[in-house]
Scaffold this motif. Sequence first.
Motif: not given
Length: 660
Positions: A274-295
Motif C-alpha cells: 500500500e505504501q508503493a501504491l500511495r506513492a505512485f498515486r501521489n506522484g512521489k514514484v513514477d515507475v511501479l514494477v509489479c506482478t499480475d496482482v496489480a494487473a
Amino acid sequence: MSPFPIQEMTLPVALSGTDVIGQAKTGTGKTLGFGLPLLERVVVPADVEAGRARPDQLTDSPQALVVVPTRELCTQVTNDLLTAGKVRNVRVLAIYGGRAYEPQVEALKKGVDVIVGTPGRLLDLAGQKKLDLSRVKALVLDEADEMLDLGFLPDVEKIMNLLPAKRQTMLFSATMPGAVIGLARRYMSQPTHIRAVSEDGEGATVANIAQHVFRAHNMDKPELVSRILQAEGRGLAMIFCRTKRTAADIAEQLERRGFASGAVHGDLGQGAREQALRAFRNGKVDVLVCTDVAARGIDVEGVTHVINYQTPEDEKTFLHRVGRTGRAGNKGTAVTLVDWDDIPRWQLINKALELDFHEPEETYSTSPHLYEQLNIPAGTKGILPRAERTRAGLKAEELEDLGETGGRGGRGGRGAAAAAVVTEERPARTRTPRQRRRTRGGSELGAEAGVESPAVAEAPAAEVPAADEPRRPRRRRTRVTASAVAAVAEAAVAEAPVAVSAPVAEIVVEAPAVVEEAPAKPKRTRTRKTAAAAVVEAPAAEAAAEAPVAEEAPAKPKRTRTRKAAAAPVEGAEVVEVAKAAEAPVAEAPAAEAAPKKPRRVPTRKAVATPIPDVVTGVVTEAPAPRRTRSRKSAAAAAPEPDFQMAPPSEPVRTTRRFR
C-alpha cells in the motif's frame, strides 16, 4: 459527460433487480456499472428522513456484498463506492487479509451497509460469527474469471451458501470464459448477458492504446527499459513481470539508475504494497514494477506507459495488463518485450487477440527504430541525468503499520515493523564481578578469596612468598621424573619446621610444585622373557610376605602370563626343596594372600602335559601345553599315510555345446 456503453446498458437492467452478467473492455467504467445499483438498494437513515423507506428497514448488518480477487482491487472498489455514496452517507468497509482483525471486527460491530472483501478473510470472519450475511440483498463478483483462475471457486460457493436465496447477483469481467457461464447458471436466476461494444470496433484492446512489440534479449532488457522510460511525454509507467523475484530485481536496478521506482508483489507485506501504491498515486514514484496482482482493477490517473517486461501467460492477462493505461478515454502506450524462448507463447496470444505482431522485430537498446517509434531523444543513455531526478522517491511516503498477520518479510513486513520500534537501552549492570579462587600454581595463597589456608597459618611468616613475586608456571611430571619428585618431597618434609605428622599436601611453601602425591605406577605387562623368571621368584615372594612389616605394601597388579612362560618346564625336585623350606608357614598362609586362580586353558589334541608345581601346597600338577596352530605344510606332514592306494585322477571329459 456521457456514460460509458457498459454503464448505459447495465444501469436500467440492474436497477430493476434483475441478475446481470456484464462484459466490457478494461477501463470502461464497470465499477460504477454495478456500484450505483448497489448503493440504490441499500437503506440508510437519509432514506428514512426523506420518506423513501420505513424505520424498521434500517439494520447494522451488511446489505450488499462485493467479492474481489486481490487486495489492491478491494481498496480500489472501496474508494470508488465511498466517493459515489458520499451524499447519502453510505457506510462501506473493506475486508481483506494482511491487516489486523480487530479494526475490522470493531467496524462490523458499529454497523456497515456495503462490504467489499476477498474470499479468504470473508470466510474467516463468517466462521467466527463476526460477520452476518443473512441480510444481504445484492451480490457482485468483480473480475469473476480471475477468481476462477486463482482457485477461488470453492470459497465463492461457500460464500454464496451463506447468503439468502432471494437476492440479486451480478457478474462483471473483461473476459467471460465458459466456467463463468456455468457458475452463472447454477447461482443466478434468468440473468441478462450484456456485452458492451465501444465505438472503436471489435478489437480486444482499446483503440487509443498504441501497441509496440519487440524481440529483445534478456540481458539487454534493463538497459532497453531505462531508455524507454526517458521517452518524450512519459508520465507514470507500470512495468509487469511474471515472477516476484524479477519484479524486485528490476525495481532495485531502476533505483540504482536514478529512477524513482517502487515494487508491488506477493513477497512484500501489505503495508509495503500500500505504501508503493500511495506513492505512485501521489506522484512521489513514477515507475511501479509489479506482478499480475496489480494487473486488475488498479485505476491510477496519469499512467501513460505500460511495459510488459516478460511475456504474459495468456491473452487475458495481456488485456488486463495493457488496460492499466488508456483508461477513461485517455491515450496510452503499451510496449511488450518478447524473449527468444517466449516466441511460441506470444504467437498464441497474438492469434487469440488478432494482433499484427506475429513476428516481433529484433530490437536492442541501440536500435534506431526504437528511438523513432517511442520518441526517445537521440543520445539517451541508460542512466537518468541528475537534473531530471525530481521525484521524492518511495522513502518519502510514510509506511503505515497495519498490524499485519501474514507478512512474509521484505520492506513493510513484520520484520520492518519490528525494526521501526525504538528499543530502550538496557541499564548498566551493578552486580559485583565474580571472585576467582586461587589455583595451585598461583602466587597468592588465599588473599584473593579472603580465606587463610591452614598451610599459611602453620608455616613461618618469613617463608611466605611476596605478593609481587611472578607466578610460576605449572609443572607437569613425566614418568621418568616421578621417582625424583618423590625423593624431593621426602627431603622437604624432613627439613620443614612443622610436625612430622603433618601431611605432605600442606607443605606448599618450599616446593609448591611437589605438593601433589605421586601418581600410582602404571600397570606392567610382562614380556615372554620375564614370565619364566617370575615363576621361580614366586615362592620367595610368598615367604617374604610373612615377615612383620610396619606398613602394608600396596597389592601388586595382576600379571598375565604369555604362552612361552606357561610352557617353560620346572624341575620337580627343585619344587619339593622349595616346599620343604617353607613347610608349616606356607601351609598357614591366609587365604587372602593365596595365588590368583589361573585361567582355564583348553588343550589341543596333541598337547603334551607339562608338570607345573603348586606354590602353596607343593603338589605337582600337569598343566596342558599351550595350543599350537598348525600350518598347511606341517599338517600335511603329520597326517598318517593311508593303508590303501589311491587311484590316479581320470582325465576330464570334454563336452561341447551347440549354440543356436
